[in-house]
Design a protein around this motif. Sequence first.
Motif, short mmCIF file in Angstrom:
data_model
loop_
_atom_site.label_atom_id
_atom_site.label_comp_id
_atom_site.label_asym_id
_atom_site.label_seq_id
_atom_site.Cartn_x
_atom_site.Cartn_y
_atom_site.Cartn_z
N SER B 153 0.82 -1.22 0.00
CA SER B 153 0.00 0.00 0.00
C SER B 153 0.85 1.25 0.00
O SER B 153 0.65 2.16 0.81
CB SER B 153 -0.94 0.02 1.22
OG SER B 153 -1.95 -0.89 1.06
N MET B 154 1.81 1.31 -0.89
CA MET B 154 2.73 2.45 -0.93
C MET B 154 2.31 3.46 -1.98
O MET B 154 2.61 4.64 -1.89
CB MET B 154 4.13 1.96 -1.28
CG MET B 154 5.00 1.62 -0.09
SD MET B 154 5.68 3.06 0.67
CE MET B 154 7.12 3.36 -0.34
N TRP B 155 1.63 3.00 -3.00
CA TRP B 155 1.39 3.86 -4.18
C TRP B 155 0.16 4.72 -3.96
O TRP B 155 -0.78 4.35 -3.30
CB TRP B 155 1.17 2.99 -5.40
CG TRP B 155 2.37 2.75 -6.25
CD1 TRP B 155 2.49 3.07 -7.56
CD2 TRP B 155 3.60 2.14 -5.89
NE1 TRP B 155 3.73 2.69 -8.03
CE2 TRP B 155 4.43 2.13 -7.04
CE3 TRP B 155 4.13 1.61 -4.71
CZ2 TRP B 155 5.71 1.61 -7.04
CZ3 TRP B 155 5.40 1.11 -4.70
CH2 TRP B 155 6.18 1.11 -5.85
N THR B 156 0.20 5.90 -4.56
CA THR B 156 -1.00 6.69 -4.67
C THR B 156 -0.90 7.45 -5.98
O THR B 156 0.16 7.45 -6.60
CB THR B 156 -1.18 7.63 -3.47
OG1 THR B 156 -2.45 8.25 -3.59
CG2 THR B 156 -0.10 8.69 -3.42
N PHE B 157 -1.97 8.09 -6.39
CA PHE B 157 -1.89 8.81 -7.67
C PHE B 157 -0.94 9.99 -7.52
O PHE B 157 -1.05 10.79 -6.60
CB PHE B 157 -3.28 9.28 -8.10
CG PHE B 157 -4.23 8.13 -8.27
CD1 PHE B 157 -3.89 7.07 -9.09
CD2 PHE B 157 -5.42 8.10 -7.58
CE1 PHE B 157 -4.75 6.00 -9.24
CE2 PHE B 157 -6.28 7.04 -7.73
CZ PHE B 157 -5.94 5.97 -8.55
N GLY C 57 -0.18 -1.40 12.27
CA GLY C 57 -0.91 -2.33 13.13
C GLY C 57 -2.38 -1.93 13.20
O GLY C 57 -2.87 -1.19 12.35
N LYS C 58 -3.04 -2.42 14.23
CA LYS C 58 -4.47 -2.11 14.43
C LYS C 58 -4.66 -0.60 14.49
O LYS C 58 -3.88 0.11 15.15
CB LYS C 58 -4.89 -2.76 15.74
CG LYS C 58 -6.35 -2.67 16.05
CD LYS C 58 -6.59 -3.42 17.37
CE LYS C 58 -7.98 -3.22 17.87
NZ LYS C 58 -8.18 -3.92 19.14
N ILE C 59 -5.69 -0.12 13.81
CA ILE C 59 -5.86 1.33 13.71
C ILE C 59 -6.56 1.89 14.95
O ILE C 59 -7.54 1.32 15.43
CB ILE C 59 -6.64 1.67 12.42
CG1 ILE C 59 -5.70 1.48 11.23
CG2 ILE C 59 -7.16 3.09 12.45
CD1 ILE C 59 -6.37 1.57 9.92
N ALA C 95 -11.91 -6.68 11.78
CA ALA C 95 -11.80 -7.94 11.04
C ALA C 95 -11.81 -7.73 9.53
O ALA C 95 -11.30 -8.55 8.79
CB ALA C 95 -12.94 -8.88 11.44
N ARG C 96 -12.39 -6.62 9.08
CA ARG C 96 -12.45 -6.38 7.64
C ARG C 96 -11.27 -5.53 7.17
O ARG C 96 -11.04 -5.43 5.97
CB ARG C 96 -13.72 -5.63 7.28
CG ARG C 96 -14.99 -6.40 7.48
CD ARG C 96 -16.12 -5.53 6.99
NE ARG C 96 -17.41 -5.98 7.46
CZ ARG C 96 -18.50 -5.23 7.41
NH1 ARG C 96 -18.43 -4.01 6.93
NH2 ARG C 96 -19.65 -5.70 7.85
N CYS C 97 -10.57 -4.90 8.09
CA CYS C 97 -9.54 -3.92 7.74
C CYS C 97 -8.39 -4.59 6.98
O CYS C 97 -7.97 -5.69 7.32
CB CYS C 97 -9.02 -3.26 9.01
SG CYS C 97 -7.81 -1.99 8.70
N THR C 98 -7.89 -3.90 5.95
CA THR C 98 -6.75 -4.45 5.21
C THR C 98 -5.47 -3.68 5.50
O THR C 98 -4.45 -3.90 4.87
CB THR C 98 -7.00 -4.39 3.69
OG1 THR C 98 -7.19 -3.04 3.33
CG2 THR C 98 -8.17 -5.22 3.29
N PHE C 99 -5.50 -2.75 6.42
CA PHE C 99 -4.33 -1.97 6.86
C PHE C 99 -3.68 -1.21 5.71
O PHE C 99 -2.47 -1.09 5.65
CB PHE C 99 -3.30 -2.89 7.55
CG PHE C 99 -3.91 -3.66 8.68
CD1 PHE C 99 -4.10 -3.05 9.90
CD2 PHE C 99 -4.31 -4.97 8.51
CE1 PHE C 99 -4.69 -3.75 10.93
CE2 PHE C 99 -4.90 -5.66 9.54
CZ PHE C 99 -5.10 -5.05 10.76
N CYS C 100 -4.50 -0.72 4.78
CA CYS C 100 -3.93 0.05 3.68
C CYS C 100 -3.64 1.47 4.16
O CYS C 100 -2.78 2.15 3.60
CB CYS C 100 -4.87 0.08 2.49
SG CYS C 100 -6.39 0.98 2.80
#
Lengths: 350, 414, 134
Positions: B153-157, C57-59, C95-100
């Motif tokens: 998750s490093m990229w952004t526009f 980690g957990k937000i 549980a749904r979080c993808t940590f983006c």
Amino acid sequence: MNIESILEGWLLNVVFIFLISFIGIFLGLLYKGFDRKISAMMQSRIGPPIIQPFRDVRKLLTKETIVPENAIEWIFNGAPIIALIAPLVALMYLPIGPFSPLLEGYGDLILVLYLLAIPAIAMAVGGFSSSSPYATVGAQREVVLMMSYELPLAISAITVAWKMNEIVGPETNPFSLQVISSNPIWGHVGLIGGLGIALIVFTLFAVLPGELSKEPFGQAKAKTEIADGVFVEYTGRNLGLFYIANTVQMIVLASLIITLFFPYQLSNLLERWIILQGPILPIVEMGVWALLVDVVFYLFKLLLIIYFGVSLVRVAFARFQIDKASYFYWVPISIIGLLGLLFVVVGATV
Amino acid sequence: MVKGKATYEVPIGPIHPALKEPFMVNFKLEGEKIVDADPHPGMNHRGIEFMGMHRNPLKVIPLAERTCGICSIVHQHMYTTALEHAVDIVPTERSRYIRTIMMELERIHSHVLWAGVAAHEIGFDTHMHFTWKIREKVMDLLEAISGNRVNYSMWTFGGVRRDIEEDMHPQIKETLDYYKDLYDKLEDIFLGDPSIRHRTRDVGILTKKKALELCGVGPTVRGSGVKKDVRIDQPYSAYPDLELDYVIPSRYGYENKGDVFSKTLVRLKEIIQSIDLIEQCVKKMPEGEITSEPNKAALLNKLKTASGEGIGRLEAPRGEAMHYVRLTEDNEDVDCWKIRASTYNNLATYAPMFMGEQIADIPIIAACIDPCIGCMDRAEIVDIETGVKEEYTKDELHELSVQKTKDLLEGIDR
Amino acid sequence: MPTSTIYLLIKQLFEKKATNPFPLKYAPDDMTSAAELIEKGDLDLNPPIDVPENYRGKIRYDKDCCIGCKLCVRVCPSEALVFKEEEAKVKHYVARCTFCGQCVNICPKSCFEFSEEFLIAGTDKNAEDLIINP
């Protein structure tokens, strides 16, 4: 001889047969655990606890046994039993540590070699009968491999027996394992003969992974190629029996190498050493202690042979293709074996 | 071979220990020899493009990288650049370098991982454990830079979301030195070990002619001596500023044979090339902003009504891959998103490689293109009413395409 | 045949092992009783490897600073953030979080931040600690 004493001797033998079978299986699983642990450690892993094979077997034996629809049921279920019985019987003919073989005088090295071939045949037959294409390919490979390593194995046996014949004279059976183990071969061959025997030991060590279907000769149950090959349809109790059979086979082969080439007992040396020390040490009654020392020494020898012959080889090489494996046994290893035989013969005549 | 000898069929897949992902090849065998191979993809369709077409462009970035577990940077880069192309966003100079560093780090990680898989396929688990052990180092670096071990998750526009600061440089240097020290050992093992050599040499040969005909990409065809590398042919990100050359076996005094050994050689040499590229990047990295669109809320509103179509392509560790993105004014979400992963091209090279080889070589040949079925499987045509899978021939597909174009043209006329 | 592999194997036999025995070296025979022992503190767990700086980690969610602009909900790719109309705050399903971390970046008031907590696996996705601001 009255009926009572016959019955008593017979009963005692039955007890001993069960005892030896039990010890064979126990040692097999124990050394399997050691093998798994030490190969894991060589691969920079922690590995399972030593007793893991016992847990695996306990679990396998309680699981449901599934027979494929198109399998020939009696062969399919019979193969693992045969595969287990053969090495257990072979164990009765082999001296274990300081104890002489149970069935001494009834069979010799030739018989043991035949008994060693049976598990491979049972695996192949079980594989063929299970009707899976993967198992069929695995069974074909097992048979090819077996035919290949039989020659070097026979050469090694013959070399030892030929030399034994020279040592003990024509009256005694040179194939008798008791005779072989009570006359360590190294003391009777010269320098050239010693080199020959070393080559023979190498040959036997090369046969070890093939006999046990371990890498680099694990073609019959190559996991990534044919999904465990001959065992692909085996589950539960049947698979557990094959698992145990393989571990017992490992003990039998290692014991055979010990009997043929390293039958030394530590207690003799120890006794001599104590006598040499003279009055300094109080004279210790050996007896039971000598037996104990020899058993421990035997277990240690097993450990070394299994480490160098199975664990180290298994993690140090890639799996061969079946034709290359067959070639490996037929040509280079057989030539090494024959050279060993030649050296022993030359060493005896010089 | 004796004529008229009975052949028998062995299916490998969809679930098989040799395959790490669901995929199927039907083999016809004569004894141990393969006489026919028939690949059947389409077992791992996840509808990821469909999901993407129901989300707004920013939401698709984390989704895009989940196309593949190993080359996640590849997919998020392609998606991002495709969208940047579509709406004319220009990434900042500094972010181009950061992107390049990340992509090359991922190449190291991917190639080391592949070496381990290849070793496992030929029954050499020791080297699987060894390579995966040394892979941890680059994973740690990627985690330290991005905060995640995989799916970064490093990229952004317009750039990247996390900077590589000055204080990160010692760790990068340390990691690269670690691989430089280990490289000789890796080469010694994978090119020198006798039992690996005899399993990889002259196995799965892909001739240069076949490689060109079948349009293979990446290390698969570079092993056959085809000079094909998007990083040089059509450089993107920071590659125009960097010095690099095609990695083909003849450059290192080996024959361009196209067997598994050549492919292994190419992948190993690319590790050292990546190390070199990262060092160049770290040295040349300019100062500046890391993204040209720092205000995400404004960007989101801008993209709501933006329209255009764009293409993003790059040289993934497995070869050239491509994303196509289309945005329309009346659709807030991504209107069309198409992924073409490198495995799709390389799958065609299976047929000539399998022919005439043994069963024992199936796993290593299957692994030698570094297949990523999760990236590749985009569609499976099933007749819902009967449940029968249909296969289209080339002519039928051509017919369908012509029909589709006609329909589209009619729509424009109206 | 002394190949380089054999030297490597012998070397690795005596080296420190690569595996980090977290949380225990071997799986316990009985999970339930082991869990009880851990709760009592009788069983020592091996520590995990330290996480790096800027770890995802957990937000954490600061409810008080939230102004209810819904931007985070619009960028969350996995619909882990759900807007609560009556309260004008968000509810976060871990549980749904993808940590983006898109919510962390877009929040105008910086109400979200990454913690270093990663031991958040559980059997119940609706457990109390897996839903923030329920």
